[in-house]
Design a protein around this motif. Structure first.
Motif, PDB file in Angstrom:
ATOM      1  N   VAL A  35       0.877  -1.169   0.000  1.00 50.44           N
ATOM      2  CA  VAL A  35       0.000   0.000   0.000  1.00 50.44           C
ATOM      3  C   VAL A  35       0.912   1.215   0.000  1.00 50.44           C
ATOM      4  N   GLY A  36       0.531   2.274  -0.715  1.00 53.72           N
ATOM      5  CA  GLY A  36       1.364   3.475  -0.744  1.00 53.72           C
ATOM      6  C   GLY A  36       0.556   4.720  -1.031  1.00 53.72           C
ATOM      7  N   MET A  37       1.198   5.854  -0.851  1.00 56.01           N
ATOM      8  CA  MET A  37       0.553   7.150  -1.046  1.00 56.01           C
ATOM      9  C   MET A  37       0.026   7.329  -2.464  1.00 56.01           C
ATOM     10  N   GLU A  38       0.641   6.702  -3.437  1.00 51.92           N
ATOM     11  CA  GLU A  38       0.200   6.878  -4.820  1.00 51.92           C
ATOM     12  C   GLU A  38      -1.223   6.365  -5.028  1.00 51.92           C
ATOM     13  N   MET A  39      -1.728   5.599  -4.066  1.00 52.03           N
ATOM     14  CA  MET A  39      -3.094   5.103  -4.156  1.00 52.03           C
ATOM     15  C   MET A  39      -4.111   6.146  -3.705  1.00 52.03           C
ATOM     16  N   PHE A  40      -3.623   7.259  -3.145  1.00 49.54           N
ATOM     17  CA  PHE A  40      -4.505   8.269  -2.564  1.00 49.54           C
ATOM     18  C   PHE A  40      -4.202   9.635  -3.147  1.00 49.54           C
ATOM     19  N   SER A  41      -5.172  10.535  -3.028  1.00 49.13           N
ATOM     20  CA  SER A  41      -4.964  11.939  -3.339  1.00 49.13           C
ATOM     21  C   SER A  41      -4.907  12.667  -2.004  1.00 49.13           C
ATOM     22  N   ALA A  42      -3.774  13.303  -1.698  1.00 53.62           N
ATOM     23  CA  ALA A  42      -3.612  13.967  -0.404  1.00 53.62           C
ATOM     24  C   ALA A  42      -3.985  15.439  -0.501  1.00 53.62           C
ATOM     25  N   ALA A  43      -5.003  15.730  -1.257  1.00 51.26           N
ATOM     26  CA  ALA A  43      -5.348  17.115  -1.554  1.00 51.26           C
ATOM     27  C   ALA A  43      -6.050  17.846  -0.425  1.00 51.26           C
ATOM     28  N   ASP A  44      -6.730  17.121   0.459  1.00 52.60           N
ATOM     29  CA  ASP A  44      -7.479  17.822   1.497  1.00 52.60           C
ATOM     30  C   ASP A  44      -7.460  17.033   2.807  1.00 52.60           C
ATOM     31  N   GLU A  45      -8.050  17.635   3.822  1.00 53.86           N
ATOM     32  CA  GLU A  45      -8.054  17.030   5.163  1.00 53.86           C
ATOM     33  C   GLU A  45      -8.766  15.682   5.179  1.00 53.86           C
ATOM     34  N   GLU A  46      -9.848  15.543   4.425  1.00 52.97           N
ATOM     35  CA  GLU A  46     -10.574  14.279   4.386  1.00 52.97           C
ATOM     36  C   GLU A  46      -9.687  13.157   3.842  1.00 52.97           C
ATOM     37  N   GLN A  47      -8.931  13.439   2.781  1.00 57.91           N
ATOM     38  CA  GLN A  47      -8.018  12.440   2.233  1.00 57.91           C
ATOM     39  C   GLN A  47      -6.924  12.085   3.236  1.00 57.91           C
ATOM     40  N   TRP A  48      -6.401  13.098   3.936  1.00 56.46           N
ATOM     41  CA  TRP A  48      -5.382  12.815   4.959  1.00 56.46           C
ATOM     42  C   TRP A  48      -5.939  11.900   6.036  1.00 56.46           C
ATOM     43  N   ASN A  49      -7.200  12.077   6.410  1.00 58.91           N
ATOM     44  CA  ASN A  49      -7.818  11.200   7.409  1.00 58.91           C
ATOM     45  C   ASN A  49      -7.928   9.767   6.894  1.00 58.91           C
ATOM     46  N   ILE A  50      -8.253   9.617   5.631  1.00 63.73           N
ATOM     47  CA  ILE A  50      -8.319   8.283   5.027  1.00 63.73           C
ATOM     48  C   ILE A  50      -6.938   7.640   5.020  1.00 63.73           C
ATOM     49  N   ILE A  51      -5.923   8.404   4.643  1.00 65.00           N
ATOM     50  CA  ILE A  51      -4.550   7.897   4.619  1.00 65.00           C
ATOM     51  C   ILE A  51      -4.108   7.503   6.027  1.00 65.00           C
ATOM     52  N   ALA A  52      -4.380   8.361   7.008  1.00 66.27           N
ATOM     53  CA  ALA A  52      -4.003   8.069   8.400  1.00 66.27           C
ATOM     54  C   ALA A  52      -4.677   6.791   8.885  1.00 66.27           C
ATOM     55  N   ARG A  53      -5.945   6.620   8.556  1.00 62.03           N
ATOM     56  CA  ARG A  53      -6.660   5.408   8.956  1.00 62.03           C
ATOM     57  C   ARG A  53      -6.029   4.177   8.296  1.00 62.03           C
TER      58      ARG A  53
END
Length: 90
Positions: A35-53
């Protein structure tokens, strides 16, 4: 059947792309799930929460280090690396 582990692979992207690819390949060859960051868009706080989870839920966190660093969000950095003091933050 042996347990499959999720491995979050973290590094700066462009300068360590070949190294990331090797770690991803090795993880898959061992039968685990990269799993890696390239699977996510870190554009906003909601995405950061998903990544953190997602980071909280993985079995292992692999950090590939070199001479560069990406974006730094100090509050998140300390959550995952509490050994870092204020003086040591980038």
């Amino acid at each position: 059947m042996s347990k499959k582990y999720q491995v979050f692979i973290s590094s700066t992207y462009e300068d360590l792309k070949a190294e990331r690819d090797q770690v991803i390949k090795a993880t898959l060859e061992m039968g685990h799930i990269p799993v890696g960051m390239e699977m996510f868009s870190a554009a906003d706080e909601e995405q950061w929460n998903i990544i953190a989870r997602q980071i909280d839920e993985v079995d292992y966190y692999c950090i590939i280090l070199a001479h560069r660093y990406g974006s730094v969000a100090p509050s998140r950095l300390l959550k995952y690396f509490p050994i870092l003091s204020t003086k040591q933050r980038v």
